[in-house]
Design a protein around this motif. Structure first.
Motif, mmCIF file in Angstrom:
data_model
loop_
_atom_site.group_PDB
_atom_site.id
_atom_site.type_symbol
_atom_site.label_atom_id
_atom_site.label_comp_id
_atom_site.label_asym_id
_atom_site.label_seq_id
_atom_site.Cartn_x
_atom_site.Cartn_y
_atom_site.Cartn_z
ATOM 1 N N CYS A 277 0.845 -1.191 0.000
ATOM 2 C CA CYS A 277 0.000 0.000 0.000
ATOM 3 C C CYS A 277 0.881 1.241 0.000
ATOM 4 C CB CYS A 277 -0.898 -0.013 1.235
ATOM 5 S SG CYS A 277 -2.110 1.319 1.226
ATOM 6 N N ASN A 278 0.636 2.144 -0.932
ATOM 7 C CA ASN A 278 1.263 3.467 -0.846
ATOM 8 C C ASN A 278 0.454 4.227 0.190
ATOM 9 O OD1 ASN A 278 1.736 6.263 -1.097
ATOM 10 N ND2 ASN A 278 2.505 6.009 -3.179
ATOM 11 N N VAL A 279 1.025 4.401 1.379
ATOM 12 C CA VAL A 279 0.238 4.923 2.503
ATOM 13 C C VAL A 279 0.024 6.430 2.385
ATOM 14 C CG1 VAL A 279 1.223 3.071 3.919
ATOM 15 C CG2 VAL A 279 2.102 5.391 4.173
ATOM 16 N N ASP A 280 0.826 7.087 1.556
ATOM 17 C CA ASP A 280 0.644 8.532 1.349
ATOM 18 C C ASP A 280 -0.511 8.789 0.395
ATOM 19 O OD1 ASP A 280 2.969 9.336 2.918
ATOM 20 O OD2 ASP A 280 4.110 8.349 1.351
ATOM 21 N N LYS A 281 -0.664 7.899 -0.588
ATOM 22 C CA LYS A 281 -1.694 8.101 -1.608
ATOM 23 C C LYS A 281 -2.948 7.277 -1.365
ATOM 24 C CE LYS A 281 1.204 9.766 -5.328
ATOM 25 N NZ LYS A 281 2.609 9.343 -5.122
ATOM 26 N N GLY A 282 -2.878 6.309 -0.440
ATOM 27 C CA GLY A 282 -4.044 5.464 -0.170
ATOM 28 C C GLY A 282 -4.349 4.512 -1.315
ATOM 29 N N VAL A 283 -3.290 4.064 -2.009
ATOM 30 C CA VAL A 283 -3.499 3.095 -3.094
ATOM 31 C C VAL A 283 -2.992 1.730 -2.631
ATOM 32 C CG1 VAL A 283 -3.032 2.498 -5.490
ATOM 33 C CG2 VAL A 283 -3.180 4.906 -4.813
ATOM 34 N N TYR A 284 -3.849 0.729 -2.732
ATOM 35 C CA TYR A 284 -3.529 -0.628 -2.275
ATOM 36 C C TYR A 284 -3.283 -1.506 -3.494
ATOM 37 C CZ TYR A 284 -4.009 -4.831 0.692
ATOM 38 O OH TYR A 284 -3.795 -6.013 1.374
ATOM 39 N N TYR A 285 -2.053 -1.990 -3.625
ATOM 40 C CA TYR A 285 -1.686 -2.860 -4.745
ATOM 41 C C TYR A 285 -1.576 -4.289 -4.244
ATOM 42 C CZ TYR A 285 0.124 1.594 -6.612
ATOM 43 O OH TYR A 285 0.269 2.887 -7.027
ATOM 44 N N TYR A 286 -1.913 -5.248 -5.117
ATOM 45 C CA TYR A 286 -1.717 -6.633 -4.703
ATOM 46 C C TYR A 286 -1.395 -7.528 -5.885
ATOM 47 C CZ TYR A 286 -6.359 -7.700 -6.567
ATOM 48 O OH TYR A 286 -7.433 -7.857 -7.410
ATOM 49 N N LYS A 287 -0.810 -8.683 -5.550
ATOM 50 C CA LYS A 287 -0.657 -9.794 -6.482
ATOM 51 C C LYS A 287 -1.221 -11.016 -5.782
ATOM 52 C CE LYS A 287 4.115 -8.693 -7.802
ATOM 53 N NZ LYS A 287 5.400 -9.364 -8.119
ATOM 54 N N THR A 288 -1.635 -12.020 -6.537
ATOM 55 C CA THR A 288 -2.041 -13.272 -5.886
ATOM 56 C C THR A 288 -1.114 -14.386 -6.363
ATOM 57 O OG1 THR A 288 -3.543 -14.077 -7.590
ATOM 58 C CG2 THR A 288 -4.446 -12.492 -5.985
ATOM 59 N N TYR A 289 -1.300 -15.569 -5.800
ATOM 60 C CA TYR A 289 -0.394 -16.670 -6.165
ATOM 61 C C TYR A 289 -0.416 -16.930 -7.667
ATOM 62 C CZ TYR A 289 2.417 -20.828 -5.795
ATOM 63 O OH TYR A 289 3.450 -21.731 -5.936
ATOM 64 N N GLU A 290 -1.613 -16.865 -8.263
ATOM 65 C CA GLU A 290 -1.723 -17.171 -9.695
ATOM 66 C C GLU A 290 -1.646 -15.941 -10.585
ATOM 67 O OE1 GLU A 290 -1.930 -21.268 -9.416
ATOM 68 O OE2 GLU A 290 -1.699 -19.989 -11.161
ATOM 69 N N ASN A 291 -1.829 -14.785 -9.994
ATOM 70 C CA ASN A 291 -1.862 -13.566 -10.808
ATOM 71 C C ASN A 291 -0.673 -12.680 -10.450
ATOM 72 O OD1 ASN A 291 -2.372 -11.225 -12.191
ATOM 73 N ND2 ASN A 291 -4.265 -10.715 -11.099
ATOM 74 N N SER A 292 0.340 -12.726 -11.303
ATOM 75 C CA SER A 292 1.535 -11.935 -10.980
ATOM 76 C C SER A 292 1.434 -10.507 -11.489
ATOM 77 C CB SER A 292 2.808 -12.620 -11.478
ATOM 78 O OG SER A 292 2.546 -13.560 -12.463
ATOM 79 N N GLN A 293 0.325 -10.173 -12.161
ATOM 80 C CA GLN A 293 0.145 -8.771 -12.512
ATOM 81 C C GLN A 293 -0.241 -7.976 -11.268
ATOM 82 O OE1 GLN A 293 -3.373 -7.129 -14.746
ATOM 83 N NE2 GLN A 293 -1.821 -6.777 -16.293
ATOM 84 N N ILE A 294 0.246 -6.745 -11.183
ATOM 85 C CA ILE A 294 -0.114 -5.916 -10.034
ATOM 86 C C ILE A 294 -1.456 -5.249 -10.300
ATOM 87 C CG2 ILE A 294 0.549 -3.886 -8.698
ATOM 88 C CD1 ILE A 294 3.512 -4.686 -9.379
ATOM 89 N N THR A 295 -2.369 -5.390 -9.331
ATOM 90 C CA THR A 295 -3.687 -4.759 -9.416
ATOM 91 C C THR A 295 -3.764 -3.707 -8.317
ATOM 92 O OG1 THR A 295 -4.532 -6.922 -10.079
ATOM 93 C CG2 THR A 295 -6.169 -5.261 -9.501
ATOM 94 N N GLY A 296 -4.422 -2.583 -8.577
ATOM 95 C CA GLY A 296 -4.484 -1.522 -7.568
ATOM 96 C C GLY A 296 -5.891 -1.041 -7.301
ATOM 97 N N VAL A 297 -6.142 -0.614 -6.071
ATOM 98 C CA VAL A 297 -7.402 0.023 -5.687
ATOM 99 C C VAL A 297 -7.051 1.316 -4.956
ATOM 100 C CG1 VAL A 297 -9.536 -0.192 -4.343
ATOM 101 C CG2 VAL A 297 -8.537 -2.232 -5.413
ATOM 102 N N ASP A 298 -7.625 2.419 -5.424
ATOM 103 C CA ASP A 298 -7.313 3.735 -4.854
ATOM 104 C C ASP A 298 -8.462 4.154 -3.944
ATOM 105 O OD1 ASP A 298 -6.900 6.408 -4.313
ATOM 106 O OD2 ASP A 298 -6.252 6.910 -6.367
ATOM 107 N N MET A 299 -8.178 4.310 -2.649
ATOM 108 C CA MET A 299 -9.284 4.631 -1.730
ATOM 109 C C MET A 299 -9.909 5.977 -2.055
ATOM 110 S SD MET A 299 -7.341 5.404 1.922
ATOM 111 C CE MET A 299 -8.796 5.537 2.901
ATOM 112 N N HIS A 300 -9.104 6.871 -2.650
ATOM 113 C CA HIS A 300 -9.630 8.205 -2.939
ATOM 114 C C HIS A 300 -10.536 8.230 -4.176
ATOM 115 C CE1 HIS A 300 -7.507 9.910 0.409
ATOM 116 N NE2 HIS A 300 -6.442 9.221 0.049
ATOM 117 N N ASN A 301 -10.660 7.094 -4.850
ATOM 118 C CA ASN A 301 -11.659 7.005 -5.913
ATOM 119 C C ASN A 301 -13.024 6.583 -5.366
ATOM 120 O OD1 ASN A 301 -9.938 7.798 -7.887
ATOM 121 N ND2 ASN A 301 -9.413 5.726 -8.576
#
Ligand SMILES: C[C@H](CCC(=O)NCCS(=O)(=O)O)[C@H]1CC[C@H]2[C@@H]3CC[C@@H]4C[C@H](O)CC[C@]4(C)[C@H]3C[C@H](O)[C@]12C
Length: 324
Positions: A277-301
């Motif tokens: 998580c970029n704690v300054d911007k409130g963006v939470y990025y993740y990968k899963t075991y099968e999905n190595s692409q980075i996905t993001g969710v922005d709390m400010h959206n």
């Protein structure tokens, strides 16, 4: 097993690996400021700081595994079997259950200084969320932009440790994890010199030999050392892309690959997800075991003044970008 980490470039980052043999259907969940947070014993927080993190949502209640609030304060719960000890309700204390601990702290605090004040009054009590979801033995890392602490509720009471490394794994207790780093005082990222003996010529026949002795196994004390070394020696550019890439490499240094840790006949522990998580911007990025692409969710959206939580199911399928 799990591993949590912090990292700083231009911005500040907080995240974790969740290592387990199954998943509860966790989602990236934003809790806005006016979602009424009910607690079993203490008064509800009708309005509070907004937060984003990974949660298993049950009956519209977000059971957070790790989260960051809009002030940049972050917190993660990691397994702490045999050691975690939760108490009976006590008068004159803030009686909070472990599954309420993350909302209670992130809802009200902006800094570690404020967290320490609340921790002075808190009593982590022994109440199950439900019959199906009994308490789990956890300890926590809490971090603001400048410092981290580790919180452990054990037999002797509540322990609050400064965490100068910004890493947390699982057992043993945090004082022992930190002490154990002494055993690696000799490890270096530099080209090692022969200090073995001047009576014999020793050759540095490979790069990386200064690191020989860093444990490579997946036990929690070994992951602590490996993750600490990787984080403390990390070098990266300061852009968002370079920072989160480096962050996922830090966590990746202690990934659990399916097959290496067997729990039962056909059951293996794996890194279910890694978050950053970029704690300054409130963006939470993740990968899963099968999905190595980075996905993001922005709390400010999201509408942070609303009353309803918003959950994003994890994208778990591998995303492959074909080039021809
Ligand atoms: C198991 C995980 C730790 C990963 C880990 O270390 N796995 C090694 C297992 S092993 O040590 O190798 O055997 C932890 C981390 C956060 C936890 C949730 C926190 C919210 C909620 C609290 C409730 O009270 C109980 C249910 C609840 C959904 C919790 C379930 C589970 O406990 C979670 C996922």
């Amino acid at each position: 097993m799990c591993t949590a980490a912090t990292y700083t470039t231009k911005d500040h980052y907080f995240g974790r690996n969740l290592d387990l043999e199954f998943s509860y259907n966790e989602t990236v969940t934003v809790t806005p400021r006016n979602y009424p947070f009910q607690f079993r014993k203490v008064k509800a927080l009708e309005s509070h700081y907004a937060m984003i993190g990974m949660a298993f949502v049950v009956d519209n209640y977000p059971l957070y595994y790790d989260a960051t609030n809009e002030k940049g304060l972050s917190m993660a719960g990691l397994n702490f079997p045999e050691n975690a000890d939760y108490k009976q309700e006590a008068e004159g204390k803030d009686n909070v259950t472990p599954f309420e601990f993350i909302p209670w702290i992130l809802g009200q605090c902006a800094t570690i200084k404020e967290v320490k004040e609340l921790l002075g009054r808190i009593n982590l009590i022994n109440i199950n969320f439900s019959e199906k979801l009994p308490l789990s033995p956890l300890h926590w890392m809490i971090s603001d932009r400048n410092e981290s602490i580790t919180v452990e509720s054990v037999k002797e009471g509540m322990k609050i440790y400064d965490n100068p490394v910004g890493i947390l794994t699982n057992n043993p207790t945090f004082d022992i994890q930190i002490f154990n780093l002494n055993n690696y005082v000799n490890i270096t990222r530099e080209v090692p010199e022969n200090r073995f003996s001047s009576a014999i010529a020793l050759d540095v026949y490979s790069r990386g030999m200064g690191g020989i002795g860093i444990p490579g196994d997946l036990s929690s004390s070994s992951r602590f050392v490996k993750a600490a070394f990787t984080k403390l020696n990390s070098v990266s550019g300061t852009s968002e892309s370079e920072s989160i890439s480096q962050f996922f490499y830090i966590l990746g240094s202690v990934n659990q690959e399916r097959g290496c840790v067997r729990l039962a006949e056909d059951t293996y522990e794996i890194t279910i997800y890694s978050s950053c998580c970029n704690v300054d911007k409130g963006v939470y990025y993740y990968k899963t075991y099968e999905n190595s692409q980075i996905t993001g969710v922005d709390m400010h959206n999201e509408n942070l003044d609303s009353q309803s939580i918003v959950s994003y199911p994890l994208i778990k399928e591998q995303q492959i970008k074909m080039q021809n």
